[in-house]
Design an enzyme around this catalytic site. Sequence first.
Site, PDB file in Angstrom:
ATOM      1  N   ASP A  94     -11.924  15.601  23.203  1.00 17.59           N
ATOM      2  CA  ASP A  94     -12.512  14.288  23.406  1.00 17.59           C
ATOM      3  C   ASP A  94     -13.004  13.785  22.046  1.00 17.59           C
ATOM      4  OD1 ASP A  94     -13.876  12.073  24.233  1.00 17.59           O
ATOM      5  OD2 ASP A  94     -15.232  13.103  25.596  1.00 17.59           O
ATOM      6  N   ASP A 268     -11.026  16.226  33.824  1.00 20.25           N
ATOM      7  CA  ASP A 268     -11.937  17.197  33.217  1.00 20.25           C
ATOM      8  C   ASP A 268     -13.353  16.895  33.681  1.00 20.25           C
ATOM      9  OD1 ASP A 268     -13.915  16.222  30.771  1.00 20.25           O
ATOM     10  OD2 ASP A 268     -12.319  14.800  31.221  1.00 20.25           O
ATOM     11  N   CYS A 306     -11.820  33.142  49.435  1.00 19.61           N
ATOM     12  CA  CYS A 306     -11.542  33.164  47.994  1.00 19.61           C
ATOM     13  C   CYS A 306     -11.217  34.578  47.525  1.00 19.61           C
ATOM     14  CB  CYS A 306     -12.748  32.615  47.233  1.00 19.61           C
ATOM     15  SG  CYS A 306     -12.514  32.559  45.448  1.00 19.61           S
ATOM     16  N   CYS A 308     -11.161  35.327  44.114  1.00 16.91           N
ATOM     17  CA  CYS A 308     -11.549  35.424  42.710  1.00 16.91           C
ATOM     18  C   CYS A 308     -12.299  36.728  42.449  1.00 16.91           C
ATOM     19  CB  CYS A 308     -12.403  34.226  42.290  1.00 16.91           C
ATOM     20  SG  CYS A 308     -14.112  34.282  42.876  1.00 16.91           S
ATOM     21  N   CYS A 311     -15.794  36.877  44.198  1.00 18.99           N
ATOM     22  CA  CYS A 311     -15.788  37.050  45.651  1.00 18.99           C
ATOM     23  C   CYS A 311     -15.229  38.407  46.072  1.00 18.99           C
ATOM     24  CB  CYS A 311     -15.005  35.914  46.311  1.00 18.99           C
ATOM     25  SG  CYS A 311     -15.853  34.320  46.207  1.00 18.99           S
ATOM     26  N   HIS A 337     -16.222  31.740  39.674  1.00 20.85           N
ATOM     27  CA  HIS A 337     -15.805  31.336  41.015  1.00 20.85           C
ATOM     28  C   HIS A 337     -15.521  29.833  41.091  1.00 20.85           C
ATOM     29  CE1 HIS A 337     -15.715  30.639  45.335  1.00 20.85           C
ATOM     30  NE2 HIS A 337     -16.587  29.660  45.094  1.00 20.85           N
TER      31      HIS A 337
END
Length: 372
Positions: A94, A268, A306, A308, A311, A337
């Site tokens: 940016d 984003d 989930c 991940c 989790c 997560h």
Amino acid sequence: MYAVRYELIKTCKQTGARLGRLHTPHGVIDTPIFMPVGTQATVKSMTPEELKEIGSQIILSNTYHLYLRPGHELIKKAGGLHKFMNWDRPILTDSGGFQVFSLGPLRKITEEGVEFRSHHDGSKHFLTPEKVMEIENALGPDIMMAFDECAPYPADREYVKNSLERTTRWLERCKAAHKNPENQALFGIVQGGMYKDLREQSAREITAIDLPGYAIGGLSVGEPKDLMYEILEYTTPLLPEDKPRYLMGVGSPDDLIEGVIRGIDMFDCVLPTRIARNGTAMTSQGKVVVRNASYAEDFTPLDPECDCYTCRNYTKSYIRHLVKTNEILGARLISNHNLHFLLNLMKDVRQAIMDDRLMDFRNEFFAKYYGK
């Protein structure tokens, strides 16, 4: 040839949403995509290896912050941002425009550029389009954003008109000052506030300057969501179909899905890591404020659907304990997560476009996440 090229794969018959690929010097990105924000050359609390494990294809860093600390010249000596932060996949920077204009009384806007005082030590600085290009060329991202003026909400029409016209002139100066177009893609930013005719004027002026991609700025700055969607729906079709379309600073699950439906390819936001540091997780059943007392003896994962790392290995009870005792691991686990959740959401969105059922997916997701 542009440093970045957009390839349209499919258009959803239900919604008109786009499935595509973005070809960059550091790899191919599947779109629509969510970009985790690594403001100061790091996605807060996450290692590059962890980001890759959860499926991050591209990350965003910020020119304003890296210019102030540690400085673009130091990063250039290190071999550029990719080497400096050990990230070998695409990076977008940016321009710092939003950060500078957020400083309020600490900055002064002129036609030449923006004079501001550092929020770190009060030191005085002056950013021009040419200086921003010098900084971004030194950082070496795959995609670099032009220096623009992000009008606040609300703002009167005359202010917004002057602002968008200055943004156009600054973009012309950015393009002229850009030293490495073969390896770094410069994107222009459409402004215009909440005025449709001014959005149209900005889009016409910005897209008249031939660039490999375009962004929509000045949304999600405090306006009601229905107004944001209305302006977005009006503005997106004004952008070229053969170039990537980037909606800046947007990252809640509903905004991602609604943005894709309206033709956006890139997003984003700092939201997933920011709320993680406050003890809030995004789950398939909605937000979970894990610091709440009701989770003190909850020995289930943040999200039963989930897979991940967090989790698979930790419970709400343990994570709550970490958050309540201000242990860094708590923010790390929830950040892991939340980012996994949004990246996986975008993967599901891409599949729904492929299957021509994005509107069905939207309704099913909203019913579970928002209860409506």
